[in-house]
Scaffold this motif. Structure first.
Motif, PDB file in Angstrom:
ATOM      1  N   SER A 101       0.862  -1.185   0.000  1.00 13.99           N
ATOM      2  CA  SER A 101       0.000   0.000   0.000  1.00 13.99           C
ATOM      3  C   SER A 101       0.899   1.237   0.000  1.00 13.99           C
ATOM      4  CB  SER A 101      -0.888   0.000   1.249  1.00 13.99           C
ATOM      5  OG  SER A 101      -0.102   0.302   2.391  1.00 13.99           O
ATOM      6  N   PRO A 102       0.345   2.413  -0.267  1.00 11.43           N
ATOM      7  CA  PRO A 102       1.170   3.627  -0.218  1.00 11.43           C
ATOM      8  C   PRO A 102       1.895   3.819   1.120  1.00 11.43           C
ATOM      9  CG  PRO A 102      -0.886   4.102  -1.316  1.00 11.43           C
ATOM     10  CD  PRO A 102      -0.996   2.696  -0.777  1.00 11.43           C
ATOM     11  N   SER A 103       1.325   3.298   2.204  1.00  4.68           N
ATOM     12  CA  SER A 103       1.988   3.435   3.506  1.00  4.68           C
ATOM     13  C   SER A 103       2.925   2.266   3.819  1.00  4.68           C
ATOM     14  CB  SER A 103       0.949   3.593   4.614  1.00  4.68           C
ATOM     15  OG  SER A 103       0.176   2.426   4.718  1.00  4.68           O
ATOM     16  N   GLY A 104       3.040   1.294   2.907  1.00  9.20           N
ATOM     17  CA  GLY A 104       3.998   0.208   3.063  1.00  9.20           C
ATOM     18  C   GLY A 104       3.463  -1.111   3.568  1.00  9.20           C
ATOM     19  N   THR A 105       2.158  -1.229   3.778  1.00  5.08           N
ATOM     20  CA  THR A 105       1.591  -2.493   4.250  1.00  5.08           C
ATOM     21  C   THR A 105       1.526  -3.495   3.100  1.00  5.08           C
ATOM     22  OG1 THR A 105       0.272  -1.338   5.909  1.00  5.08           O
ATOM     23  CG2 THR A 105      -0.436  -3.561   5.312  1.00  5.08           C
ATOM     24  N   PRO A 106       2.063  -4.711   3.280  1.00  2.00           N
ATOM     25  CA  PRO A 106       1.957  -5.715   2.221  1.00  2.00           C
ATOM     26  C   PRO A 106       0.508  -6.183   2.060  1.00  2.00           C
ATOM     27  CG  PRO A 106       3.130  -6.600   4.130  1.00  2.00           C
ATOM     28  CD  PRO A 106       2.803  -5.181   4.438  1.00  2.00           C
ATOM     29  N   LEU A 107       0.062  -6.269   0.807  1.00  4.20           N
ATOM     30  CA  LEU A 107      -1.298  -6.723   0.497  1.00  4.20           C
ATOM     31  C   LEU A 107      -1.216  -7.804  -0.562  1.00  4.20           C
ATOM     32  CD1 LEU A 107      -3.049  -3.231   0.319  1.00  4.20           C
ATOM     33  CD2 LEU A 107      -3.130  -4.874   2.219  1.00  4.20           C
ATOM     34  N   LEU A 108      -1.901  -8.912  -0.335  1.00  5.92           N
ATOM     35  CA  LEU A 108      -1.910 -10.026  -1.281  1.00  5.92           C
ATOM     36  C   LEU A 108      -2.851  -9.724  -2.439  1.00  5.92           C
ATOM     37  CD1 LEU A 108      -2.157 -12.973   1.270  1.00  5.92           C
ATOM     38  CD2 LEU A 108      -0.094 -11.896   0.336  1.00  5.92           C
ATOM     39  N   THR A 109      -2.521 -10.225  -3.615  1.00  6.00           N
ATOM     40  CA  THR A 109      -3.418 -10.104  -4.758  1.00  6.00           C
ATOM     41  C   THR A 109      -4.216 -11.395  -4.896  1.00  6.00           C
ATOM     42  OG1 THR A 109      -1.704 -10.877  -6.286  1.00  6.00           O
ATOM     43  CG2 THR A 109      -1.866  -8.507  -5.956  1.00  6.00           C
ATOM     44  N   GLY A 110      -5.341 -11.324  -5.586  1.00  3.19           N
ATOM     45  CA  GLY A 110      -6.137 -12.509  -5.866  1.00  3.19           C
ATOM     46  C   GLY A 110      -7.251 -12.797  -4.888  1.00  3.19           C
ATOM     47  N   GLY A 111      -7.342 -12.047  -3.805  1.00  2.43           N
ATOM     48  CA  GLY A 111      -8.411 -12.256  -2.838  1.00  2.43           C
ATOM     49  C   GLY A 111      -9.672 -11.527  -3.244  1.00  2.43           C
ATOM     50  N   VAL A 112     -10.707 -11.636  -2.419  1.00  4.54           N
ATOM     51  CA  VAL A 112     -11.973 -10.960  -2.722  1.00  4.54           C
ATOM     52  C   VAL A 112     -11.989  -9.528  -2.210  1.00  4.54           C
ATOM     53  CG1 VAL A 112     -13.327 -13.080  -2.868  1.00  4.54           C
ATOM     54  CG2 VAL A 112     -13.172 -11.875  -0.682  1.00  4.54           C
ATOM     55  N   SER A 127      -3.738 -16.580  25.363  1.00  2.98           N
ATOM     56  CA  SER A 127      -2.642 -16.762  24.406  1.00  2.98           C
ATOM     57  C   SER A 127      -2.693 -15.787  23.228  1.00  2.98           C
ATOM     58  CB  SER A 127      -2.677 -18.191  23.860  1.00  2.98           C
ATOM     59  OG  SER A 127      -3.906 -18.427  23.184  1.00  2.98           O
ATOM     60  N   HIS A 128      -3.716 -14.948  23.166  1.00  2.56           N
ATOM     61  CA  HIS A 128      -3.906 -14.074  22.010  1.00  2.56           C
ATOM     62  C   HIS A 128      -4.003 -12.605  22.409  1.00  2.56           C
ATOM     63  CE1 HIS A 128      -4.689 -17.869  20.081  1.00  2.56           C
ATOM     64  NE2 HIS A 128      -4.845 -17.276  18.918  1.00  2.56           N
ATOM     65  N   THR A 129      -3.843 -11.750  21.426  1.00  2.00           N
ATOM     66  CA  THR A 129      -4.073 -10.324  21.602  1.00  2.00           C
ATOM     67  C   THR A 129      -5.218  -9.929  20.684  1.00  2.00           C
ATOM     68  OG1 THR A 129      -1.769  -9.883  22.139  1.00  2.00           O
ATOM     69  CG2 THR A 129      -3.087  -8.009  21.395  1.00  2.00           C
ATOM     70  N   VAL A 130      -6.227  -9.295  21.250  1.00  2.00           N
ATOM     71  CA  VAL A 130      -7.307  -8.715  20.456  1.00  2.00           C
ATOM     72  C   VAL A 130      -6.801  -7.355  19.985  1.00  2.00           C
ATOM     73  CG1 VAL A 130      -9.682  -7.876  20.470  1.00  2.00           C
ATOM     74  CG2 VAL A 130      -9.063  -9.906  21.811  1.00  2.00           C
ATOM     75  N   VAL A 131      -6.740  -7.174  18.691  1.00  2.00           N
ATOM     76  CA  VAL A 131      -6.246  -5.931  18.108  1.00  2.00           C
ATOM     77  C   VAL A 131      -7.421  -5.225  17.446  1.00  2.00           C
ATOM     78  CG1 VAL A 131      -4.641  -4.884  16.453  1.00  2.00           C
ATOM     79  CG2 VAL A 131      -3.993  -6.987  17.681  1.00  2.00           C
ATOM     80  N   ILE A 132      -7.669  -4.007  17.858  1.00  2.22           N
ATOM     81  CA  ILE A 132      -8.729  -3.200  17.252  1.00  2.22           C
ATOM     82  C   ILE A 132      -8.063  -2.208  16.319  1.00  2.22           C
ATOM     83  CG2 ILE A 132     -10.618  -1.584  17.690  1.00  2.22           C
ATOM     84  CD1 ILE A 132     -10.967  -3.023  20.411  1.00  2.22           C
ATOM     85  N   GLY A 133      -8.522  -2.197  15.078  1.00  2.00           N
ATOM     86  CA  GLY A 133      -7.922  -1.333  14.072  1.00  2.00           C
ATOM     87  C   GLY A 133      -8.936  -0.450  13.377  1.00  2.00           C
ATOM     88  N   GLU A 134      -8.532   0.785  13.117  1.00  2.00           N
ATOM     89  CA  GLU A 134      -9.359   1.686  12.321  1.00  2.00           C
ATOM     90  C   GLU A 134      -8.973   1.504  10.858  1.00  2.00           C
ATOM     91  OE1 GLU A 134     -10.709   6.340  11.963  1.00  2.00           O
ATOM     92  OE2 GLU A 134      -9.582   5.674  13.708  1.00  2.00           O
ATOM     93  N   VAL A 135      -9.957   1.266  10.006  1.00  2.00           N
ATOM     94  CA  VAL A 135      -9.717   1.006   8.599  1.00  2.00           C
ATOM     95  C   VAL A 135      -9.328   2.317   7.915  1.00  2.00           C
ATOM     96  CG1 VAL A 135     -10.722   0.150   6.448  1.00  2.00           C
ATOM     97  CG2 VAL A 135     -11.353  -0.917   8.637  1.00  2.00           C
ATOM     98  N   ILE A 136      -8.175   2.294   7.229  1.00  2.00           N
ATOM     99  CA  ILE A 136      -7.711   3.497   6.530  1.00  2.00           C
ATOM    100  C   ILE A 136      -7.798   3.369   5.010  1.00  2.00           C
ATOM    101  CG2 ILE A 136      -6.330   4.399   8.422  1.00  2.00           C
ATOM    102  CD1 ILE A 136      -3.876   3.126   7.206  1.00  2.00           C
ATOM    103  N   THR A 137      -7.798   2.134   4.499  1.00  2.00           N
ATOM    104  CA  THR A 137      -8.077   1.891   3.090  1.00  2.00           C
ATOM    105  C   THR A 137      -8.852   0.582   2.977  1.00  2.00           C
ATOM    106  OG1 THR A 137      -6.046   0.638   2.587  1.00  2.00           O
ATOM    107  CG2 THR A 137      -5.954   3.045   2.308  1.00  2.00           C
ATOM    108  N   ALA A 138      -9.669   0.473   1.944  1.00  2.00           N
ATOM    109  CA  ALA A 138     -10.427  -0.755   1.707  1.00  2.00           C
ATOM    110  C   ALA A 138     -10.732  -0.872   0.220  1.00  2.00           C
ATOM    111  CB  ALA A 138     -11.734  -0.733   2.506  1.00  2.00           C
ATOM    112  N   ALA A 139     -10.709  -2.093  -0.271  1.00  2.00           N
ATOM    113  CA  ALA A 139     -11.048  -2.353  -1.665  1.00  2.00           C
ATOM    114  C   ALA A 139     -11.612  -3.765  -1.776  1.00  2.00           C
ATOM    115  CB  ALA A 139      -9.819  -2.211  -2.563  1.00  2.00           C
ATOM    116  N   ALA A 140     -12.582  -3.922  -2.672  1.00  2.00           N
ATOM    117  CA  ALA A 140     -13.193  -5.233  -2.897  1.00  2.00           C
ATOM    118  C   ALA A 140     -13.114  -5.586  -4.374  1.00  2.00           C
ATOM    119  CB  ALA A 140     -14.645  -5.230  -2.433  1.00  2.00           C
ATOM    120  N   ALA A 141     -12.669  -6.807  -4.656  1.00  2.00           N
ATOM    121  CA  ALA A 141     -12.634  -7.317  -6.022  1.00  2.00           C
ATOM    122  C   ALA A 141     -13.874  -8.136  -6.315  1.00  2.00           C
ATOM    123  CB  ALA A 141     -11.380  -8.159  -6.237  1.00  2.00           C
ATOM    124  N   GLY A 142     -14.529  -8.639  -5.268  1.00  2.00           N
ATOM    125  CA  GLY A 142     -15.717  -9.460  -5.444  1.00  2.00           C
ATOM    126  C   GLY A 142     -15.376 -10.918  -5.660  1.00  2.00           C
TER     127      GLY A 142
END
Length: 159
Positions: A101-112, A127-142
């Motif tokens: 992404s423009p901010s450097g996050t790796p994004l896989l291709t081929g997903g929905v 054993s886990h961490t619940v991570v709450i994230g604010e969405v800054i970009t989103a895209a759907a291929a369907g």
């Protein structure tokens, strides 16, 4: 009295979920990712979601340091991608098509669909961490998503 882990897995397995790969970038070791099915929308305004990361995974630490992460919602037929990111392989990205992404996050291709999130809160639970994230970009291929149900991945249920 606690429910036995095996019984809990069996009962919880009756709830069908989508399959995602969470990704993040470490400046020293490159992109990291792990398969998960613990994704829940929290709010639409502002767009917020939560994921649960196993604290034993390297991706957990990379997300914590990066302060952001990608959520890649896999397509039906991407069982091999889900299986790869469920391993401890150090170079899961070597044979895959992906972008940053423009901010450097790796994004896989081929997903929905994919989302990029900034970490808002982290809560350790066993054993886990619940991570709450604010969405800054989103895209759907369907297209049809990959579904996890009763310990198996498949295309969505018909009808």
């Amino acid at each position: 009295m606690r429910v036995a882990p095996q019984l809990f897995r069996e009962v919880a397995g009756h709830f069908a979920t989508g399959v995602c790969v969470v990704t993040a970038e470490d400046p020293d070791t490159g992109p990291h990712g792990m398969t998960l099915n613990s994704l829940t929308t929290v709010s639409a305004d502002p767009a917020t979601l939560l994921i649960c990361l196993n604290r034993a995974s390297t991706t957990h630490e990379v997300v914590a340091r990066a302060g952001r992460f990608g959520v890649n919602i896999l397509a039906a037929g991407q069982q091999d991608v889900a299986a790869l990111f469920a391993t401890r392989d150090d170079d899961k990205f070597r044979d895959l098509d992906w972008t940053r992404s423009p901010s450097g996050t790796p994004l896989l291709t081929g997903g929905v669909a994919h989302l990029e999130c900034a970490v808002l809160h982290r809560h350790d639970v066993h054993s886990h961490t619940v991570v709450i994230g604010e969405v800054i970009t989103a895209a759907a291929a369907g297209g049809p998503p990959l579904v996890f149900h009763r310990s198996r991945m498949s295309a969505p249920f018909p009808g």
